[in-house]
Scaffold this motif. Sequence first.
Motif, PDB file in Angstrom:
ATOM      1  N   ARG A  28      40.024  34.354  44.842  1.00  0.00           N
ATOM      2  CA  ARG A  28      41.333  34.647  45.434  1.00  0.00           C
ATOM      3  C   ARG A  28      42.357  33.609  44.986  1.00  0.00           C
ATOM      4  N   GLU A  29      41.953  32.334  44.952  1.00  0.00           N
ATOM      5  CA  GLU A  29      42.864  31.276  44.513  1.00  0.00           C
ATOM      6  C   GLU A  29      43.238  31.439  43.036  1.00  0.00           C
ATOM      7  N   VAL A  30      42.267  31.806  42.206  1.00  0.00           N
ATOM      8  CA  VAL A  30      42.545  32.031  40.778  1.00  0.00           C
ATOM      9  C   VAL A  30      43.521  33.195  40.629  1.00  0.00           C
ATOM     10  N   ARG A  31      43.254  34.282  41.346  1.00  0.00           N
ATOM     11  CA  ARG A  31      44.121  35.462  41.271  1.00  0.00           C
ATOM     12  C   ARG A  31      45.546  35.109  41.672  1.00  0.00           C
ATOM     13  N   ASP A  32      45.684  34.432  42.808  1.00  0.00           N
ATOM     14  CA  ASP A  32      47.020  34.087  43.306  1.00  0.00           C
ATOM     15  C   ASP A  32      47.741  33.110  42.385  1.00  0.00           C
ATOM     16  N   SER A  33      47.035  32.098  41.890  1.00  0.00           N
ATOM     17  CA  SER A  33      47.694  31.110  41.023  1.00  0.00           C
ATOM     18  C   SER A  33      48.084  31.738  39.687  1.00  0.00           C
TER      19      SER A  33
END
Length: 176
Positions: free
Chosen positions: A140-145
Amino acid sequence: MSSNKGKDIAEGSSRAGDNAPDQQNPPPLSRYESQKRRDWNTFGQYLRNQRPPVALSQCNANQVLDFLRYLDQFGKTKVHLQGCVFFGQPEPPGPCTCPLKQAWGSLDALIGRLRAAYEENGGLPETNPFASGAIRVYLREVRDSQAKARGIPYKKKKKKRNPMKANDESSSFHMQ
């Protein structure tokens, strides 16, 4: 009888007239199954190359996260850093020195294949390191960043509701 019978059997062929039993070749693996096998072998090799080597039975979410970060060096997706002049621009006008990383979609698909392969290779669903909450948070963090770095907000697609189902009770009529 053919003088090449031994060669035919070794190559998996059979000739008409030879009373050799049909040797069934397994059907070729689908693209998904082939990729899953390659991914599983790559992850196993990664664990064996750790110092000290990590047994698959001892693998946890930390090793999976390290593996995902290790894969970034082979990525092809430009991810602009916060200080880059192109940060937040969907189509930057020029090159920059920001790193190439694995795309979120590739990592998400990889984890799905590894999650399935783990259980197909005898792992228990409750101990599956690829199904860990830490992995979901990382993805989720990779997707958002990555979405933020490219100036494209990620919006989860909403499931379409079937309007006929919602109106089933109200649309039925009773004959009197």
